[in-house]
Design an enzyme around this catalytic site. Structure first.
Site, short mmCIF file in Angstrom:
data_model
loop_
_atom_site.label_atom_id
_atom_site.label_comp_id
_atom_site.label_asym_id
_atom_site.label_seq_id
_atom_site.Cartn_x
_atom_site.Cartn_y
_atom_site.Cartn_z
N LYS A 270 44.33 -11.48 133.52
CA LYS A 270 44.09 -12.37 132.38
C LYS A 270 45.06 -13.54 132.43
O LYS A 270 46.28 -13.34 132.51
CB LYS A 270 44.25 -11.60 131.06
N ASP A 275 47.75 -18.11 123.60
CA ASP A 275 46.72 -17.53 122.73
C ASP A 275 47.08 -17.75 121.27
O ASP A 275 47.89 -17.02 120.70
CB ASP A 275 46.56 -16.03 123.03
N LYS A 282 45.79 -16.75 114.69
CA LYS A 282 46.82 -15.73 114.47
C LYS A 282 47.83 -16.23 113.45
O LYS A 282 48.04 -17.43 113.32
CB LYS A 282 47.58 -15.48 115.79
N ASP A 293 50.48 -14.33 127.39
CA ASP A 293 49.11 -13.82 127.51
C ASP A 293 48.51 -14.07 128.89
O ASP A 293 47.36 -13.73 129.14
CB ASP A 293 48.24 -14.45 126.41
N ASP A 352 39.72 -14.48 118.62
CA ASP A 352 41.00 -13.96 119.11
C ASP A 352 40.80 -12.81 120.11
O ASP A 352 41.74 -12.39 120.77
CB ASP A 352 41.86 -13.49 117.92
N GLU A 354 39.62 -13.02 122.94
CA GLU A 354 39.20 -13.97 123.99
C GLU A 354 39.44 -13.42 125.39
O GLU A 354 38.75 -13.83 126.34
CB GLU A 354 39.93 -15.30 123.82
N ARG A 356 38.85 -10.49 126.79
CA ARG A 356 37.68 -9.80 127.35
C ARG A 356 36.59 -10.79 127.73
O ARG A 356 35.82 -10.56 128.67
CB ARG A 356 37.20 -8.73 126.37
#
Ligand code: BES
Ligand code: MN
Ligand code: ZN
Length: 503
Positions: A270, A275, A282, A293, A352, A354, A356
């Site tokens: 990833k 993020d 968030k 992230d 959020d 994101e 996956r």
């Protein structure tokens, strides 16, 4: 129009000490600090080789200060030409205990400003694994990310000598020590990538890093797809997430085509370089560390680089979907539906979730070359950190032998993971009323739900998923890592790839 950005660092952020093994007697070792490991209850035995006078003085002081040899206990004493330290290593026998001892030695060396450090390997010197573990701990514990400080305290240790009178053939340790240097270099590169402020550590920065790794490594090749190519390849998740950001996405691949390889492995990481959550924004506090992230992406790039440095006979490719997740005016919205290259549609209910979305694209691309196994690393869910904390990654897999291989590699490397079940019954949670899938479940078993979503994009290829949200980032100092990025996964993956290469 001028842009204001953090000043990028230019200096190499952390360097490795030279690592050597020598045959010597303790009094023959020239060092600013000589570290003598002590097993629990083994003071008398440990000090014996140091000669009568020094041994007696050390035994006396150990007794006075109640040093027995418990893990990380340390006693400093003057010796000719420098200092000697008794260092407790407890009762442990494994590589972990030796890595930890190496790390403790390094911290003490830095504290007293020792440049030349020696560790007395005594009767353990015949085991290249022990020497490698001491050196690895020593090297890893010296990491700093100091490029943005005006007052730096660069590491002082320049060399580590592993000494023993039993080391009749010190050259035998050379390959193990060279391997340690290659792996630690890769770990540091991953830490640097993650620690870099997010406005510097962009998707383009990751792509540039992968390209640079290829210089001087004949088996390595990198590729970077820009926004146009990403659209052409139909990477719908990556496009969707990137829409909210002014920073262009990249799809980065790095391949090591090892000579004599019989197995092909795909590593997916990833690469969300920041993020914010997107429109499902968030809270500020949760965003503070979200530069990490992309830790999965950094780890898989470094693992491939290490595989090349070690000349492992395996064909391994890292796939990194890289983007920011921001809530810009063109950002994807909760309720949007995206269509993947394999025809699958996904309702994006929470922007959020994101990771996956972008990993789904990468798993599809990785699957195109029919690898023998796919392993993905991702800071996918906060729930993984809640479940296992910061010392274990969550492992989920559709193939038990692959899971076992990774669990074993985790134990050997010291980068631990623990398996969670891929509960197929929970798949109902990600059914959508308007599309094939939705990107969030109902709130229970968040880490398993994340993995079940990914499983939809791997087909029947043996696949394992490591949710590294816990161990990828340290909120406090660890024995082998300073605060911040840990580089988790590089050592585990290298160990796994060694196993694959060995057949
Ligand atoms: N990057 C986060 C996961 C994360 C959280 C990593 C904390 C490290 C520390 C991920 O993109 C995310 O936001 N996941 C959501 C999923 C949820 C919306 C289903 C989460 O964990 O809250
Ligand atoms: Mn997120
Ligand atoms: Zn994320």
């Amino acid at each position: 129009m001028s842009e204001s950005r953090p000043v990028p660092t230019s200096e190499p952020l952390a360097t490795l000490p030279t690592l050597r093994a020598v045959k010597a007697t303790p009094s023959g070792v020239r060092a600013d600090l000589l570290v003598v490991p002590v097993r629990d209850g083994g003071v008398a035995e440990a000090v014996k080789p140091l000669g009568r006078a020094l041994a007696a003085a050390l035994a006396k002081r150990a007794k006075e200060s109640d040093l027995r040899g418990r893990v990380d206990e340390l006693l400093l004493h003057p010796r000719e030409g420098g200092m000697v330290a008794l260092l407790g290593i407890g009762a442990g026998n494994g590589a972990d205990a030796w890595r930890r001892a190496g790390a403790r030695a390094r911290r003490e060396a830095e504290r007293i400003g020792a440049r030349r450090v020696a560790v007395w390997a005594g009767t353990y010197a015949g085991d290249a694994g022990v020497l490698g573990a001491i050196a690895e701990g020593f090297a890893l514990a010296g990491y700093r990310f100091d490029g943005y400080r005006s007052e730096t305290r660069p590491p002082r240790a320049e060399s580590l000598l592993l000494a023993s009178d039993l080391l009749t053939k010190p050259a035998v340790a050379r390959p193990a020590l060279d391997a340690v240097a290659s792996v630690v270099t890769a770990v540091f590169a991953a830490r640097d990538l993650v620690n870099e402020p997010p406005s510097i550590g962009t998707p383009r920065h990751l792509a540039e890093h992968a390209r640079r790794l290829c210089a001087g490594a004949s088996t390595l090749s990198a590729e970077s797809w820009d926004a146009k190519r990403i659209a052409k390849e139909g990477l719908a998740g990556l496009q969707g997430v990137a829409r909210g950001s002014a920073e262009e996405p990249r799809f980065v691949t790095l391949r090591h085509a090892g000579k004599g390889a019989t197995k092909r492995i795909a590593l997916v990481g990833k690469g969300v370089t920041f993020d914010s959550g997107g429109l499902s924004l968030k809270p500020a506090k949760s965003m503070e560390t979200m530069k990490y992230d992309m830790a999965g992406g950094a780890a898989v790039l470094s693992a491939v680089a290490a595989a090349a440095a070690l000349e492992l006979p395996v064909d391994v490719t890292a796939y990194v979907p890289a983007t920011e997740n921001l809530p810009g005016g063109r950002a994807q919205k909760p309720g949007d539906v995206i269509r993947y290259a394999n025809g699958r549609t996904v309702e994006v209910l929470n922007t959020d979730a994101e990771g996956r979305l972008v990993l789904a694209d990468a798993l599809l691309v990785a699957g195109r070359s029919r690898p023998d196994a796919i392993v993905d690393l991702a800071t996918l869910t906060g729930a993984a950190r809640i479940a296992l904390g910061s010392l274990y990654a969550c492992l989920l897999a559709n193939d038990q032998p692959l899971a076992e291989a990774l669990l074993a590699a985790g134990r050997t490397s010291g980068e631990l993971c623990w398996q969670l079940p891929l509960v197929r019954e929970y798949r109902d949670d990600i059914k959508s009323p308007v599309a094939d899938l939705k990107n969030v479940g109902g709130g229970e078993a968040g880490t398993i739900i994340g993995a079940l979503f990914l499983a939809e994009f791997v087909g029947t290829t043996p696949w394992a998923h490591l949710d590294i949200a816990g161990p990828a980032f340290a909120e406090r100092e660890l024995p082998l890592a300073s605060r911040g990025a840990t580089g988790y996964g590089v050592r585990l993956l290298v160990e796994y790839l060694r196993g694959v290469a060995a057949g």
